[in-house]
Design a protein around this motif. Structure first.
Motif, PDB file in Angstrom:
ATOM      1  N   ILE A   1      -5.110   7.666  -1.358  1.00 37.88           N
ATOM      2  CA  ILE A   1      -5.538   6.289  -1.102  1.00 37.88           C
ATOM      3  C   ILE A   1      -6.082   6.219   0.330  1.00 37.88           C
ATOM      4  CG2 ILE A   1      -4.751   3.898  -0.879  1.00 37.88           C
ATOM      5  CD1 ILE A   1      -2.484   4.688  -2.921  1.00 37.88           C
ATOM      6  N   PRO A   2      -7.333   5.847   0.506  1.00 38.89           N
ATOM      7  CA  PRO A   2      -7.904   5.810   1.854  1.00 38.89           C
ATOM      8  C   PRO A   2      -7.223   4.773   2.742  1.00 38.89           C
ATOM      9  CG  PRO A   2      -9.599   5.420   0.168  1.00 38.89           C
ATOM     10  CD  PRO A   2      -8.282   5.416  -0.524  1.00 38.89           C
ATOM     11  N   LEU A   3      -7.056   5.129   3.997  1.00 39.52           N
ATOM     12  CA  LEU A   3      -6.477   4.211   4.980  1.00 39.52           C
ATOM     13  C   LEU A   3      -7.547   3.874   6.006  1.00 39.52           C
ATOM     14  CD1 LEU A   3      -4.073   2.813   6.454  1.00 39.52           C
ATOM     15  CD2 LEU A   3      -3.587   5.005   7.523  1.00 39.52           C
TER      16      LEU A   3
ATOM     17  N   ASN B   1      -6.256  -4.282  -2.928  1.00 37.07           N
ATOM     18  CA  ASN B   1      -6.382  -3.844  -1.535  1.00 37.07           C
ATOM     19  C   ASN B   1      -5.109  -4.250  -0.806  1.00 37.07           C
ATOM     20  OD1 ASN B   1      -9.264  -5.165  -2.397  1.00 37.07           O
ATOM     21  ND2 ASN B   1      -9.507  -3.185  -1.418  1.00 37.07           N
ATOM     22  N   VAL B   2      -4.635  -3.373   0.057  1.00 33.19           N
ATOM     23  CA  VAL B   2      -3.456  -3.713   0.854  1.00 33.19           C
ATOM     24  C   VAL B   2      -3.906  -3.931   2.298  1.00 33.19           C
ATOM     25  CG1 VAL B   2      -1.202  -2.938   1.660  1.00 33.19           C
ATOM     26  CG2 VAL B   2      -1.960  -2.353  -0.653  1.00 33.19           C
ATOM     27  N   PHE B   3      -3.572  -5.070   2.844  1.00 36.60           N
ATOM     28  CA  PHE B   3      -3.885  -5.370   4.250  1.00 36.60           C
ATOM     29  C   PHE B   3      -2.581  -5.441   5.020  1.00 36.60           C
ATOM     30  CE2 PHE B   3      -8.143  -7.925   3.798  1.00 36.60           C
ATOM     31  CZ  PHE B   3      -8.747  -6.806   3.260  1.00 36.60           C
ATOM     32  N   LYS B   4      -2.550  -4.812   6.192  1.00 32.40           N
ATOM     33  CA  LYS B   4      -1.374  -4.949   7.042  1.00 32.40           C
ATOM     34  C   LYS B   4      -1.759  -5.640   8.342  1.00 32.40           C
ATOM     35  CE  LYS B   4       1.563  -3.590  10.372  1.00 32.40           C
ATOM     36  NZ  LYS B   4       1.393  -3.078  11.738  1.00 32.40           N
ATOM     37  N   PHE B   5      -1.075  -6.729   8.632  1.00 31.71           N
ATOM     38  CA  PHE B   5      -1.296  -7.425   9.897  1.00 31.71           C
ATOM     39  C   PHE B   5      -0.071  -7.250  10.792  1.00 31.71           C
ATOM     40  CE2 PHE B   5      -4.247  -9.586   7.041  1.00 31.71           C
ATOM     41  CZ  PHE B   5      -5.396  -9.610   7.820  1.00 31.71           C
TER      42      PHE B   5
ATOM     43  N   GLU C   1      -6.623   0.408  -4.038  1.00 32.20           N
ATOM     44  CA  GLU C   1      -7.961   0.930  -3.767  1.00 32.20           C
ATOM     45  C   GLU C   1      -8.003   1.491  -2.344  1.00 32.20           C
ATOM     46  OE1 GLU C   1     -10.982  -1.992  -4.318  1.00 32.20           O
ATOM     47  OE2 GLU C   1     -12.581  -0.587  -3.832  1.00 32.20           O
ATOM     48  N   ASP C   2      -7.406   0.759  -1.421  1.00 35.10           N
ATOM     49  CA  ASP C   2      -7.309   1.243  -0.034  1.00 35.10           C
ATOM     50  C   ASP C   2      -6.296   0.407   0.743  1.00 35.10           C
ATOM     51  OD1 ASP C   2      -8.636  -1.136   0.362  1.00 35.10           O
ATOM     52  OD2 ASP C   2     -10.517  -0.232   1.013  1.00 35.10           O
ATOM     53  N   VAL C   3      -5.969   0.874   1.930  1.00 30.92           N
ATOM     54  CA  VAL C   3      -5.101   0.124   2.832  1.00 30.92           C
ATOM     55  C   VAL C   3      -5.888  -0.120   4.114  1.00 30.92           C
ATOM     56  CG1 VAL C   3      -2.987   0.168   4.223  1.00 30.92           C
ATOM     57  CG2 VAL C   3      -3.009   1.263   1.985  1.00 30.92           C
ATOM     58  N   THR C   4      -5.824  -1.334   4.624  1.00 31.76           N
ATOM     59  CA  THR C   4      -6.444  -1.587   5.928  1.00 31.76           C
ATOM     60  C   THR C   4      -5.380  -2.079   6.899  1.00 31.76           C
ATOM     61  OG1 THR C   4      -8.488  -2.224   4.827  1.00 31.76           O
ATOM     62  CG2 THR C   4      -8.273  -2.807   7.155  1.00 31.76           C
ATOM     63  N   ILE C   5      -5.252  -1.383   8.012  1.00 36.38           N
ATOM     64  CA  ILE C   5      -4.374  -1.840   9.083  1.00 36.38           C
ATOM     65  C   ILE C   5      -5.254  -2.545  10.108  1.00 36.38           C
ATOM     66  CG2 ILE C   5      -2.813  -1.096  10.914  1.00 36.38           C
ATOM     67  CD1 ILE C   5      -1.839   1.106   9.192  1.00 36.38           C
ATOM     68  N   TRP C   6      -5.037  -3.831  10.297  1.00 37.83           N
ATOM     69  CA  TRP C   6      -5.850  -4.630  11.219  1.00 37.83           C
ATOM     70  C   TRP C   6      -5.221  -4.588  12.603  1.00 37.83           C
ATOM     71  CZ3 TRP C   6     -10.468  -6.191   9.457  1.00 37.83           C
ATOM     72  CH2 TRP C   6     -10.646  -6.250   8.069  1.00 37.83           C
ATOM     73  N   LYS C   7      -5.984  -4.097  13.586  1.00 32.28           N
ATOM     74  CA  LYS C   7      -5.402  -3.862  14.915  1.00 32.28           C
ATOM     75  C   LYS C   7      -6.231  -4.503  16.011  1.00 32.28           C
ATOM     76  CE  LYS C   7      -2.882  -0.761  15.891  1.00 32.28           C
ATOM     77  NZ  LYS C   7      -1.478  -0.397  15.827  1.00 32.28           N
ATOM     78  N   ASP C   8      -5.685  -4.479  17.212  1.00 33.04           N
ATOM     79  CA  ASP C   8      -6.428  -5.031  18.344  1.00 33.04           C
ATOM     80  C   ASP C   8      -7.296  -3.971  19.025  1.00 33.04           C
ATOM     81  OD1 ASP C   8      -4.340  -3.582  19.355  1.00 33.04           O
ATOM     82  OD2 ASP C   8      -3.529  -5.199  20.619  1.00 33.04           O
TER      83      ASP C   8
ATOM     84  N   TRP D   1      -8.860   9.825   5.308  1.00 31.85           N
ATOM     85  CA  TRP D   1      -8.924  10.194   3.898  1.00 31.85           C
ATOM     86  C   TRP D   1      -8.855  11.690   3.780  1.00 31.85           C
ATOM     87  CZ3 TRP D   1     -13.398   9.726  -0.102  1.00 31.85           C
ATOM     88  CH2 TRP D   1     -12.857   9.484  -1.370  1.00 31.85           C
ATOM     89  N   LYS D   2      -9.227  12.243   2.625  1.00 29.52           N
ATOM     90  CA  LYS D   2      -9.022  13.680   2.436  1.00 29.52           C
ATOM     91  C   LYS D   2     -10.060  14.558   3.135  1.00 29.52           C
ATOM     92  CE  LYS D   2     -11.139  13.227  -2.117  1.00 29.52           C
ATOM     93  NZ  LYS D   2     -10.943  13.342  -3.555  1.00 29.52           N
ATOM     94  N   ASN D   3     -11.188  13.979   3.522  1.00 28.87           N
ATOM     95  CA  ASN D   3     -12.282  14.739   4.118  1.00 28.87           C
ATOM     96  C   ASN D   3     -11.899  15.334   5.484  1.00 28.87           C
ATOM     97  OD1 ASN D   3     -14.708  15.713   4.881  1.00 28.87           O
ATOM     98  ND2 ASN D   3     -15.821  13.770   4.704  1.00 28.87           N
ATOM     99  N   THR D   4     -11.954  16.659   5.608  1.00 32.23           N
ATOM    100  CA  THR D   4     -11.564  17.292   6.882  1.00 32.23           C
ATOM    101  C   THR D   4     -12.781  17.643   7.746  1.00 32.23           C
ATOM    102  OG1 THR D   4     -11.587  19.442   5.771  1.00 32.23           O
ATOM    103  CG2 THR D   4      -9.461  18.356   5.966  1.00 32.23           C
ATOM    104  N   LYS D   5     -13.944  17.293   7.266  1.00 35.57           N
ATOM    105  CA  LYS D   5     -15.195  17.735   7.878  1.00 35.57           C
ATOM    106  C   LYS D   5     -15.319  17.320   9.346  1.00 35.57           C
ATOM    107  CE  LYS D   5     -19.090  16.110   6.154  1.00 35.57           C
ATOM    108  NZ  LYS D   5     -19.913  15.681   5.010  1.00 35.57           N
ATOM    109  N   TYR D   6     -14.808  16.137   9.680  1.00 40.14           N
ATOM    110  CA  TYR D   6     -15.049  15.605  11.029  1.00 40.14           C
ATOM    111  C   TYR D   6     -13.882  15.806  11.983  1.00 40.14           C
ATOM    112  CZ  TYR D   6     -18.609  13.298   8.227  1.00 40.14           C
ATOM    113  OH  TYR D   6     -19.628  13.048   7.355  1.00 40.14           O
TER     114      TYR D   6
END
Ligand code: ASP
Ligand code: MG
Length: 423
Positions: free
Chosen positions: A278-280, A6-10, A221-228, A296-301
């Motif tokens: 890779i989901p973000l 997993n990739v985390f960005k702070f 597996e995924d990337v998470t950008i942690w934000k305020d 992610w790739k889903n355009t439904k929403y």
């Protein structure tokens, strides 16, 4: 390595002081089983402070340089002392070493872009040293890694592009194997190196991009950008009262939004992720258990919620060929090459038979310079203090509400997007 990473960005706000760093630790305790690559920005507003230090260096103002450097180092030293109780931890030596190196950068020679990247890189170097040491003290199997040994830039020192082949090679050699022994690898966002081994930077807010590069290289597996903020919102809360969180959008939609100026994610981040699917995730570092936004790739929403992007302080140029020739392919190509050479960026444009209009950020545009670039062939007029409103998934009612009582200078609509320049 069988386990997915997993990739985390702070970002800067999530590591702005000692308490914020303690919160990073708290977030990591939620993932005890994971292998995590952590990409960290400079603490708080340190990159802005370092840009001032760089300016002082360029002006050869030694006392200003030293004052600003002392202030920045003091800020970090305080956080370091607050967080690390074992004063024999090697981080104190590292800190001393980085401090001396930053101070000695006053006498750097080389191009301004080279000096810039060298000096501003200290924000990320300091933050990652401190955070890694803290995580080690908290019992994590964490290791500090030098992003300058992984990310290989192409020619430029600043805003540089990535040499993907080399970067993937370095990543496999220097980064990936350490996950055999360690659970967490802490590295710097924003910085890289060139073929001479000198420090480069990827453009302001470039740490998101680093997270994308690293995720790409390790098939994360995924990337998470942690934000305020709780996730990606449908408008900037600075300009808009009733914002709504976008629970899930596609890469395509996220790329469109960041193209129009939604400032949540650095635009370059999405491409490598999309290429490998890779989901973000964009999540709140204050409420780490909340769902945030999934890209992610889903355009439904994508179409469910209209998004609003405001760009203030815009200047609209309107130019007419002096010889009264039509604004067609040949003229357009002349205009574009003049503007391209000047390095300015157009936010929106439109033409008629005898007129070409284009909009730019006022604070990034030297109006006189632009006029002088064009005035031999064109009559140039301009309007200042405009705003550019972009609405994704608009309807007429939304447009009417937003432009009510305003003077409209230019308006463009496609099926998905309405863009209006007004005052
Ligand atoms: N520290 C750098 C900046 O402030 C990069 C980043 O935060 O993404 O622009
Ligand atoms: Mg930042």
């Amino acid at each position: 390595m069988t386990k997915k990473i997993n990739v985390f960005k702070f970002g800067g706000a999530s590591v702005k002081d000692a308490d914020a760093v303690r919160n990073v630790n708290k977030i990591l305790t939620l993932f005890p089983e994971n292998k995590i690559a952590i990409v960290v920005s400079a603490m708080g507003k340190s990159t802005n402070a370092l840009e001032k230090i760089y300016n002082a260096q360029q002006k050869k103002d030694a006392s200003l340089f030293l004052n600003l450097t002392d202030e920045l180092l003091h800020f970090h030293k305080k956080i370091l002392n607050e967080l690390i109780s074992d004063k024999t931890h090697p981080v104190f030596k590292d800190f001393h070493f980085l401090s001396e190196e930053l101070k000695s950068s006053f006498s750097l020679t080389g191009s301004s872009a080279e000096c810039y990247s060298h000096i501003v890189s200290f924000g990320e170097l300091l933050s990652t040293k401190i955070i890694n040491a803290f995580l080690q003290e908290q019992g994590f199997l964490s290791l500090w890694k030098d992003a300058r040994k992984i990310i290989r830039s192409k020619e430029n020192f600043k805003d540089s592009d990535v040499d993907w082949t080399k970067t993937e090679e370095f990543f496999k050699e220097y980064f990936l194997p350490d996950f055999e022994q360690y659970d967490i690898l802490v590295t710097q966002g924003f910085i890289g190196h060139n073929s001479e081994g000198k420090t480069t930077t990827l453009g302001r807010e470039g740490s998101d991009f680093t997270a994308g590069i690293i995720a790409y290289c390790c098939n994360a597996e995924d990337v998470t950008i942690w934000k305020d903020v709780p996730g990606m919102l449908n408008a900037d809360p600075k300009w808009f009262k009733n914002t709504v969180k976008l629970d899930e959008i596609s890469f395509k939609e996220a790329i469109e939004l960041s193209y129009y100026g939604a400032s949540v994610i650095h635009p370059k981040t999405l491409k490598p992720l999309r290429n490998k699917n890779i989901p973000l995730r964009v999540k709140s570092f204050l409420k780490p258990n909340d769902s945030g936004t999934l890209i992610w790739k889903n355009t439904k929403y994508d179409h469910l919620i209209p998004s609003y992007i405001f760009k203030m302080n815009q200047v609209l140029f309107s130019i007419t060929p002096k010889d009264f020739s039509f604004v067609q392919e040949e003229k357009l190509s002349d205009i574009f090459s003049r503007i391209h050479q000047s390095g300015y960026k157009i936010n929106i444009m439109q033409n008629s038979a005898l007129n070409f209009s284009f909009l730019m950020d006022e604070d990034k545009t030297d109006i006189d310079e632009l006029i002088s670039l064009l005035q031999d062939e064109y009559i140039v007029k301009y309007n200042e203090n405009l705003e550019l409103i972009t609405i994704r998934h608009y309807n007429d009612q939304i447009i009417n509400e937003l432009t009510n009582g305003k003077e409209i200078f230019l308006k463009q609509t496609t099926r998905e997007t309405a863009r209006i320049v007004c005052r």
